[in-house]
Design an enzyme around this catalytic site. Sequence first.
Site, PDB file in Angstrom:
ATOM      1  N   GLN A 262       0.858  -1.167   0.021  1.00 12.76           N
ATOM      2  CA  GLN A 262       0.023   0.062  -0.021  1.00 12.76           C
ATOM      3  C   GLN A 262       0.691   1.223  -0.076  1.00 12.76           C
ATOM      4  O   GLN A 262       0.310   2.348  -0.447  1.00 12.76           O
ATOM      5  CB  GLN A 262      -1.039  -0.170   1.133  1.00 12.76           C
ATOM      6  CG  GLN A 262      -1.918  -1.055   1.279  1.00 12.76           C
ATOM      7  CD  GLN A 262      -2.711  -1.138  -0.227  1.00 12.76           C
ATOM      8  OE1 GLN A 262      -3.559  -0.188  -0.535  1.00 12.76           O
ATOM      9  NE2 GLN A 262      -2.656  -2.087  -1.012  1.00 12.76           N
ATOM     10  N   HIS A 331      -7.685   0.762   4.955  1.00 10.04           N
ATOM     11  CA  HIS A 331      -7.353  -0.890   4.971  1.00 10.04           C
ATOM     12  C   HIS A 331      -6.979  -1.424   6.188  1.00 10.04           C
ATOM     13  O   HIS A 331      -5.851  -0.878   6.623  1.00 10.04           O
ATOM     14  CB  HIS A 331      -6.541  -1.107   3.728  1.00 10.04           C
ATOM     15  CG  HIS A 331      -6.799  -0.571   2.419  1.00 10.04           C
ATOM     16  ND1 HIS A 331      -5.692   0.294   2.065  1.00 10.04           N
ATOM     17  CD2 HIS A 331      -7.693  -1.003   1.671  1.00 10.04           C
ATOM     18  CE1 HIS A 331      -6.544   0.837   0.711  1.00 10.04           C
ATOM     19  NE2 HIS A 331      -7.514  -0.017   0.532  1.00 10.04           N
ATOM     20  N   ASP A 364      -7.989  -4.748  -3.786  1.00  8.71           N
ATOM     21  CA  ASP A 364      -7.598  -3.802  -4.727  1.00  8.71           C
ATOM     22  C   ASP A 364      -7.880  -3.984  -6.225  1.00  8.71           C
ATOM     23  O   ASP A 364      -8.160  -3.153  -6.945  1.00  8.71           O
ATOM     24  CB  ASP A 364      -6.113  -3.394  -4.579  1.00  8.71           C
ATOM     25  CG  ASP A 364      -5.685  -2.388  -3.892  1.00  8.71           C
ATOM     26  OD1 ASP A 364      -6.423  -1.299  -3.834  1.00  8.71           O
ATOM     27  OD2 ASP A 364      -4.384  -2.115  -3.283  1.00  8.71           O
TER      28      ASP A 364
END
Length: 453
Positions: A262, A331, A364
Site C-alpha cells: 500500500q 485498509h 484492490d
Amino acid sequence: MQITHDEQKTLAPFQWLKKPAVDGPPAQRDPKVVERVSQMLKEIESKGLDAVRAYGQELDGWSGELEIGAAELKKSGDALPADVRTALEMGYDRTHRFASAQREHLTDFEIELAPGVTGGQRYVPVPRVGAYLPAGRFPLLASAFMTVGVAKTAGVPTVVACTPPSGEHGAHPAVLYGAYLSRADRVFAVGGVQALGAMAFGLLGEAPVDMLVGAGNAFVTEAKRQLFGQVGIDLLAGPSEVALIADDSADPVWVAADLLGQAEHGPSSPAALITTSERTGRAVAAEIERQLETLATRDIAGPAWRDFGSVIVVRDRDEAVAVADILGPEHLEIQTEDDDHYLQNLTNYGSLFLGPWSTVAYSDKGIAGPNHVLPTGKTARYNAGLSVSRFLKPLTYQRVAEEGTAALAPAVERISAFEGLAAHGATATIRIDRIGRTSGAFDAIPEALREQL
C-alpha cells in the site's frame, strides 16, 4: 490515517519502534489547488464544452473525439493480453456478485403502526451517476467495477464515465474494457477537473449527473469537494493507507510485503504496524528495509515508509483495538491467532482483511468482491466505503386511513398548540371535524402520552 502530533501524544503510552518522520497529514488542502480548481470550474460552467476541450488540449494534449464509441469500447479487450482480460472479467464478476448480494439484503418494507396508520420504505436508485476512472502513472483497472458496475447493479438507469485520454484508442484499453464489462452507458476521454465539471454541468450530451464517484488526484478530489451540494459524491479520498495488526504468529516477511503493497500507491501513503510482540515489530521493520532494496517501486514506497510509516507495540489485543480505532485506517489487515476477536470489536476502518491470506491487493484489483472505494484520513470514524446502498435512496412514505385519524390527530392538535403552530394543529382539527369528534378519539393516544397532555 496520517498520525498527527496530537495523536502521537494520545498514543504516547505505547512503545514506538518507529514514528512518522513527517508531523501531520501530507494531504492537507493546498490553497493553490483550491484556487486553480475553483477557477477551472467557473470557466467550465460559463464556457461549457469549449472550456472542457481547451483544458483537454492544455493538460492532456488531447484534441481528438471526446466520446469512446460503443464499437471501440466493445473491442477494447482485444488490445489486452489474454490473461489480463481473463483476470479483469473475473474481477468484474466477483464485484458484481458481492454487490448483488448487498442489494438483495436491502429490502423494501411496510409496517402497520396503528389501525389505519401505515409507514413504509422503498429503495429507489439515483437517476444519473458520473464515474471518474483514474488512469495516471498506475492505472487502477478495477475502478470501473467498483463505481460503474456497482451503480448499475443498484439499478441506476444512466451511468456515464470519464477517463484521462491516452494513446490511439483515446484512453487506456484496460480501463475501457473495465468500463465495458461494467455496463457503462457512455464513456468519454476527458480527464481531471474538466471531466467532473463536464459531468456535473451536463456538457457531454447528457443531462447533469446527480452523483459523482471515483478516486483521483488532489485536483479531482478538490473538484468533488467544490461540486458537492450541486451533486452528491461518494467520499473525498486522500492518499491510500494501511494498518496491520500482528502478533507473534504473523510472518514478518508477509507483513512487510503487505505494508509496502500500500505504501507503493504514493510517497505520502501511510503504513502502520500495530503489534503485541516487540520481536515481531523489529523483525518487520528490518524486513521492510530488506525488501525495499530490490523493490522496483522503492522510489515511491521508500519515502512513504520513511516519512509516514510507524510501528507501535501494545500489551494486548484490547490495546491493539484501541490504537486501530484511533487511526481509523482505510485498509486494516489482521494477522493474529485470534482474528475473530478483532472482527467483533473493531469499529473504525474502511475495510477489514482477516487472516494472513487476505492481503489488501486481492481487493484492490476487484478479485475479492467487496468494494474498494474506501474512506481515508480517519473519516472511517463516521463513513463507510462505496456500496450498492450509496446509490439507493431509502425513501419513506406513510398512508393514513380515516380510521387512523383517532390515533394521530388529537396528539398533533395538542403538540401544535403547545408549540404555538396554529396551522399545524388546524390540519389535524379539520380531519377530526370531518369524521366527527368522538369520546373515543383521545383514547387512541397511549396512556403515558395522555397523562403528559
